[in-house]
Design a protein around this motif. Sequence first.
Motif, PDB file in Angstrom:
ATOM      1  N   TYR A  33      45.864  17.157 -52.458  1.00  0.00           N
ATOM      2  CA  TYR A  33      45.655  18.244 -51.496  1.00  0.00           C
ATOM      3  C   TYR A  33      44.337  18.963 -51.779  1.00  0.00           C
ATOM      4  N   LEU A  34      44.089  19.269 -53.051  1.00  0.00           N
ATOM      5  CA  LEU A  34      42.838  19.940 -53.406  1.00  0.00           C
ATOM      6  C   LEU A  34      41.644  19.029 -53.127  1.00  0.00           C
ATOM      7  N   GLY A  35      41.833  17.727 -53.350  1.00  0.00           N
ATOM      8  CA  GLY A  35      40.750  16.795 -53.067  1.00  0.00           C
ATOM      9  C   GLY A  35      40.405  16.732 -51.592  1.00  0.00           C
ATOM     10  N   SER A  36      41.433  16.787 -50.727  1.00  0.00           N
ATOM     11  CA  SER A  36      41.177  16.759 -49.289  1.00  0.00           C
ATOM     12  C   SER A  36      40.436  18.016 -48.843  1.00  0.00           C
ATOM     13  N   ILE A  37      40.784  19.177 -49.421  1.00  0.00           N
ATOM     14  CA  ILE A  37      40.076  20.418 -49.091  1.00  0.00           C
ATOM     15  C   ILE A  37      38.611  20.319 -49.528  1.00  0.00           C
ATOM     16  N   TYR A  38      38.390  19.769 -50.722  1.00  0.00           N
ATOM     17  CA  TYR A  38      37.021  19.638 -51.230  1.00  0.00           C
ATOM     18  C   TYR A  38      36.194  18.731 -50.314  1.00  0.00           C
ATOM     19  N   ARG A  39      36.777  17.619 -49.875  1.00  0.00           N
ATOM     20  CA  ARG A  39      36.043  16.714 -49.002  1.00  0.00           C
ATOM     21  C   ARG A  39      35.711  17.364 -47.663  1.00  0.00           C
ATOM     22  N   ARG A  40      36.615  18.190 -47.156  1.00  0.00           N
ATOM     23  CA  ARG A  40      36.341  18.880 -45.904  1.00  0.00           C
ATOM     24  C   ARG A  40      35.218  19.891 -46.068  1.00  0.00           C
TER      25      ARG A  40
ATOM     26  N   ALA B 280      32.030  18.014 -46.178  1.00  0.00           N
ATOM     27  CA  ALA B 280      31.656  17.521 -44.840  1.00  0.00           C
ATOM     28  C   ALA B 280      31.082  18.628 -43.996  1.00  0.00           C
ATOM     29  N   ILE B 281      31.666  19.828 -44.059  1.00  0.00           N
ATOM     30  CA  ILE B 281      31.162  20.972 -43.293  1.00  0.00           C
ATOM     31  C   ILE B 281      29.774  21.370 -43.810  1.00  0.00           C
ATOM     32  N   LYS B 282      29.603  21.338 -45.095  1.00  0.00           N
ATOM     33  CA  LYS B 282      28.317  21.710 -45.708  1.00  0.00           C
ATOM     34  C   LYS B 282      27.202  20.754 -45.284  1.00  0.00           C
TER      35      LYS B 282
END
Length: 288
Positions: A274-281, A284-286
């Motif tokens: 879950y934390l990894g998916s947040i980090y990837r998002r 991606a936004i950055k």
Amino acid sequence: MAFCGNCGTRLKDGAVFCHECGARQDAGAAPPVRQTMQPPSAPPPPVYQAPPPPPPATAVTGAIKFSVEEKQMLKMVKVEMQNTMFRCESGAMYYMQGNLQIESKMPSAGGLLKSMVTKETAFKPTISGTGTVYLEPSFGEFTIMDLKNETWILDKGAYYASEMGIEVGLWTNKAISGLFSGEGFFQTQVSGTGKVIVVSNGPLEEINLVNDRLVVDGSFAIARTAGIDFTVNKATKGLFSSWTSGEGIVNTFTGTGKVLIAPAANRHVTMMNYLGSIYRRVIAIKNS
């Protein structure tokens, strides 16, 4: 009849002295015993003796014990060794204590090919001697499998360590199964007698099949016995049914044997994913 006691000549009757050597004779003297020299006997032929056999090589046949310990949120495999040896994944050793040695040999061409098509490393070092070894910790689950002259097919990346009585090889899936199953064309095969350590995202459940079928929507089947047939099928018969049901391709296990599945990741792996998916998002936004 008398003879000279000195030279052995036959004496005349009543002679006091020997007419040959002049030696005085005692009455009734017996002739001297002539000793003939016997030629020395030949020494006995040598007896061939085979050279002693070379000393046996040091056998590595002692005791070994695998156990799983939990430290904080991590799981660790502990290996207690007494003059024995085991095999593990490259880089799996965390720390060790005792009279222990690590050896890593160059793999064969087949081993290099296997490492290219599976997630197992080509170099599998061995640790031998007497002492205690801790393997790298993981948020996942470690399971100790005890094989009794069996053959199991493992999911990619599931193999972690094993006793030396276990042979680690390669299993080839059918073309269509390898293409669409998520397992790939090649999987790791372990066979023999001894213990095998496998790693998974969650606790394993054992499902026994007796001329039965198991359908799995996903790649969470961690291991199966060699007698189980693995195929990839559509979840429903028709194309329209597959589209409307929301189920597409499923993994199917048929036959008689055992299947080990990890239907749910443990809370630590779930949290990390879950934390990894947040980090990837965020990344991606950055970058957008």
